[in-house]
Design an enzyme around this catalytic site. Structure first.
Site, mmCIF file in Angstrom:
data_model
loop_
_atom_site.group_PDB
_atom_site.id
_atom_site.type_symbol
_atom_site.label_atom_id
_atom_site.label_comp_id
_atom_site.label_asym_id
_atom_site.label_seq_id
_atom_site.Cartn_x
_atom_site.Cartn_y
_atom_site.Cartn_z
ATOM 1 N N ASP A 214 -16.607 -5.800 -3.586
ATOM 2 C CA ASP A 214 -16.401 -4.528 -4.269
ATOM 3 C C ASP A 214 -16.364 -3.388 -3.253
ATOM 4 O O ASP A 214 -15.475 -2.520 -3.272
ATOM 5 C CB ASP A 214 -17.531 -4.322 -5.272
ATOM 6 C CG ASP A 214 -17.272 -3.191 -6.253
ATOM 7 O OD1 ASP A 214 -16.223 -2.519 -6.141
ATOM 8 O OD2 ASP A 214 -18.104 -2.967 -7.135
ATOM 9 N N ASP B 249 -12.700 -1.481 -1.463
ATOM 10 C CA ASP B 249 -12.491 -0.042 -1.622
ATOM 11 C C ASP B 249 -12.369 0.639 -0.266
ATOM 12 O O ASP B 249 -11.562 1.562 -0.084
ATOM 13 C CB ASP B 249 -13.648 0.579 -2.409
ATOM 14 C CG ASP B 249 -13.525 0.346 -3.911
ATOM 15 O OD1 ASP B 249 -12.535 -0.274 -4.331
ATOM 16 O OD2 ASP B 249 -14.430 0.774 -4.650
#
Length: 368
Positions: free
Chosen positions: A259, A263
């Site tokens: 995650d 990003d």
């Protein structure tokens, strides 16, 4: 459903479930659907779409972030296109009622254990890259393969309770070997179609979960002697992504680390508004979505960048339906529009033409 035209070409009918969600979600999904329909017209396919509720919109309408009707609509579709979920309107709800539970829930309900997040620097956007010019010139073209249904997001026990008079929060990081093995195979298969390098990211110097992760990844690697395997601790990986991203081809990692790293990889390309993703399982429909959030501060203002959603449609065609030429047509159209100097606000540069969400979608659809 496949069929043949009078010319002998293979055509397809695609049944897509749309989950617009919250914030800018409805705006960007509209533009993605517009481009999908343009591709279908050019290549002789047909598309039918239906919309279902998820996230905050579903909470407002039904009280649940993931109604049963939404799960059924997704299961009976050929593929799912998601916008975004969440916003400050629902921040004070209990954790089990928050919009993000809808996103986690649909991934679990559809068995979507593998999240593929490509991060590539478009040459047309080299000036928007946040890295030093010499680092950007070396290239940025990688895929983060993130395990999606395990780790601290789903591990039990989890919660908040009082211990020794103090409020105490806890989550459980947990993986079994089968969960690691299946995501590792996705990573190695992905690398075989690219530059044949896999970097497995963990924290094996500290976490028992990561030590198991590393052991199983090495076991899987024996079945892929043509793919080079390396290991990297997550803190070093975060540093190396900004120091020299050209060293990476495929990164495979767990849910939490993936995650964060995906990003990071996205934003150094210039804007998180440019990056698509695919969430896939062992069978049934896959889910395609931009990696960015719902951006409630610009919702309804025609400011959102729809390119990540449009590129997610390209991934849908390529990975969900095996339509390579159609996916290539989307990639080419996006690059043409960027080369012509059109930009949304998040990727705006001096001397370029600022356009809104709808105009960007129109420009790309016109060039399909």
């Amino acid at each position: 459903m496949m069929r043949r035209t009078a010319r002998g070409d293979t055509t397809m009918h695609m049944n897509i479930c749309l989950l617009p969600g919250d914030g800018i979600g409805p705006e960007i999904v509209t533009q993605g659907t517009k481009v999908l329909e343009a591709v279908a017209r050019r290549f002789g396919h047909t598309v039918s779409t239906s919309s279902a509720l998820i996230g905050g919109a579903a909470i407002d309408a039904t009280g649940s972030p993931l109604p049963d009707a939404t799960v059924e609509a997704c299961r009976t579709s050929d593929a799912v296109l998601l916008g975004a979920v969440g916003g400050p309107k629902w921040d004070d709800l209990p954790s089990e009622k928050r919009p993000e539970k809808g996103l986690l829930g649909i991934r679990k309900a559809l068995g979507l254990f593998a999240n593929l997040r490509p991060a590539a620097l478009f040459p047309e956007l080299a000036g928007a890259c946040l890295l030093r010019a010499d680092i950007a010139a070396a290239g940025l073209d990688l895929v983060v393969v993130r395990e999606l249904t395990g780790d601290v997001y789903f591990g039990q026990p989890a919660g908040i309770e009082t211990r020794d008079g103090l409020r105490t929060g806890f989550n459980t990081m947990i993986y079994d070997e089968d969960e690691v093995r299946r995501i590792a195979r996705v990573a190695f298969d992905t690398a075989r179609a690219r530059k044949r390098r896999v970097c497995s990211v963990d924290k094996a110097n500290v976490l028992a979960t990561s030590r198991l992760w590393r052991e199983v990844v090495e076991e899987v690697a024996r079945d892929y002697p043509d793919v080079e395997l390396s290991h990297m601790y997550v803190d070093n990986a975060a540093m190396q992504l900004v120091r020299w991203p050209a060293q990476f081809d495929v990164i495979v990692t767990g849910n939490l680390f993936g995650d964060i790293l995906s990003d990071e990889a996205a934003v150094i390309t210039g804007s998180i508004g440019m990056l698509p993703s695919a969430s896939m399982g062992s069978g049934g429909p896959a889910l395609f979505e931009p990696i960015h959030g719902s951006a409630p501060d610009i919702a309804g203002q025609d400011k959102a960048n729809p390119i990540a959603t449009i590129l997610s449609v390209g991934m849908m065609l390529r990975l969900g339906f095996g339509l390579t030429a159609e996916a290539d047509a989307i990639d080419t159209a996006v690059r043409r529009v960027l080369a012509e100097g059109y930009r949304t606000g998040d990727i705006m540069e001096n001397g370029r033409t600022l356009v809104g969400t709808v105009s960007m979608g129109n420009l790309i659809a016109e060039r399909i």
